[in-house]
Write an enzyme that holds these catalytic residues in place. Sequence first.
Site, PDB file in Angstrom:
ATOM      1  CB  THR A 131      -0.952   0.082   1.215  1.00 49.92           C
ATOM      2  OG1 THR A 131      -1.486   1.414   1.305  1.00 49.92           O
ATOM      3  CG2 THR A 131      -0.277  -0.215   2.532  1.00 49.92           C
ATOM      4  CG  ASP A 133      -2.787   4.849   2.170  1.00 55.00           C
ATOM      5  OD1 ASP A 133      -2.408   5.767   1.423  1.00 55.00           O
ATOM      6  OD2 ASP A 133      -3.960   4.430   2.192  1.00 55.00           O
ATOM      7  NE  ARG A 264      -4.430   3.598  -5.979  1.00 56.19           N
ATOM      8  CZ  ARG A 264      -5.728   3.390  -5.699  1.00 56.19           C
ATOM      9  NH1 ARG A 264      -6.204   3.754  -4.524  1.00 56.19           N
ATOM     10  NH2 ARG A 264      -6.512   2.834  -6.568  1.00 56.19           N
TER      11      ARG A 264
HETATM   12  O1  F6P Z   1      -4.364   2.738  -1.747  1.00 52.48           O
HETATM   13  C1  F6P Z   1      -4.747   3.489  -0.614  1.00 52.48           C
HETATM   14  C2  F6P Z   1      -5.531   4.661  -1.064  1.00 52.48           C
HETATM   15  O2  F6P Z   1      -4.718   5.228  -2.014  1.00 52.48           O
HETATM   16  C3  F6P Z   1      -5.943   5.712  -0.062  1.00 52.48           C
HETATM   17  O3  F6P Z   1      -4.967   6.571   0.396  1.00 52.48           O
HETATM   18  C4  F6P Z   1      -7.023   6.394  -0.821  1.00 52.48           C
HETATM   19  O4  F6P Z   1      -7.817   7.203  -0.089  1.00 52.48           O
HETATM   20  C5  F6P Z   1      -7.734   5.241  -1.403  1.00 52.48           C
HETATM   21  O5  F6P Z   1      -6.750   4.276  -1.657  1.00 52.48           O
HETATM   22  C6  F6P Z   1      -8.579   5.557  -2.569  1.00 52.48           C
HETATM   23  O6  F6P Z   1      -8.643   4.514  -3.470  1.00 52.48           O
HETATM   24  P1  F6P Z   1      -9.931   4.078  -4.310  1.00 52.48           P
HETATM   25  O7  F6P Z   1     -10.551   5.301  -4.863  1.00 52.48           O
HETATM   26  O8  F6P Z   1      -9.359   3.171  -5.326  1.00 52.48           O
HETATM   27  O9  F6P Z   1     -10.837   3.376  -3.346  1.00 52.48           O
END
Ligand code: F6P
Length: 336
Positions: A131, A133, A264
């Site tokens: 992740t 995060d 990402r």
């Molecule tokens: O991968 C983690 C993350 O990037 C979070 O920080 C973010 O809020 C979330 O995923 C949003 O992802 P999605 O819109 O794909 O649910």
Amino acid sequence: MRIGILTSGGDCPGINATIRGVCKTAMNYYGMEVCGIHNGFRGLIDNEIAPLNEDSLSGLLNMGGTILGTSREKPFKKRINAMSEDKPAMMLQNIRNNKLDCIVCIGGNGTQKTAYKLAEAGVNVISIPKTIDNDVWGTDISFGFDSAVSIATEAIDRLHSTATSHQRVMVIEVMGHKAGWIALYSGMAGGGDIILLPEIPFDIHCIGDTIINRLKKGKPYSIVVVAEGIPTIGGKKAAQYIAEEIEYETGFETRETVLGYIQRGGSPTAFDRNLATRMGGHATELIAQKQFGRMISLQGSNITSVPLEEVSGKLKLVTENHDLILQGRRMGICFG
Ligand code: F6P
């Protein structure tokens, strides 16, 4: 042995490098077969499972996203009624039908929870934390984080010149709903003046004072790095809320930038490629040793593993005594 491998939850740089690490070690070193399970746990429910071979592993090291596809399917969520799909039963059936001896689950916190439940249901499971995060409990770092921090840091670097030219306050919002790791690491690396994390309560007057004090020292510009998960009022996005409050509090012209999914996407850093490769290799070693129900973990500079039971349901948050925060405070950076 025959392994099934899946990627679940939000994508991040380094997933394909891990898939490569698992598969090449399994095929070349241990002589195992590997099947790709497509679109996360949804693919395990729907039997979207196909063998992987050496050819499917070319060009993966620097490729962003996941070649297996992903989903946010939570198969152990309570069924709505007796007519709805019995997802756990469907997954178990497909594991049996495809003769899979073990499932490798690559994912974040939600995935670790599901992986644990699958292990409790009697499946041989190994999980790998991924992740941007960096909030998976039980590992010092998850791959994807270093890449996201590099991207966010470059964005902050770019905001400096426009902030100074226009004498503005620039607010940049980075990802992190519950954990402020990206904001902390990119904010410090990018020379942020104010860094706001979900873990640390902030006072808008202190933020305003920091900006005014900088003006008094001949610096009529400031960089504010905020995590998306900081509390706001009226459902406003973090950057918009903080920018409006700063303008109201200080009268400074303030602009906001939301970095979003750029964090990402794309190619992983060298650090993430190597972390992902090492984690993938260790996962395969554990499978060969028949040590299941564990999540691969980086502890210090060592790759090891922790029981999934210990990881499931926990979050790794930034603490106020983190050395980057202590050092930042000593240098006059405002954390709220
Ligand atoms: O991968 C983690 C993350 O990037 C979070 O920080 C973010 O809020 C979330 O995923 C949003 O992802 P999605 O819109 O794909 O649910």
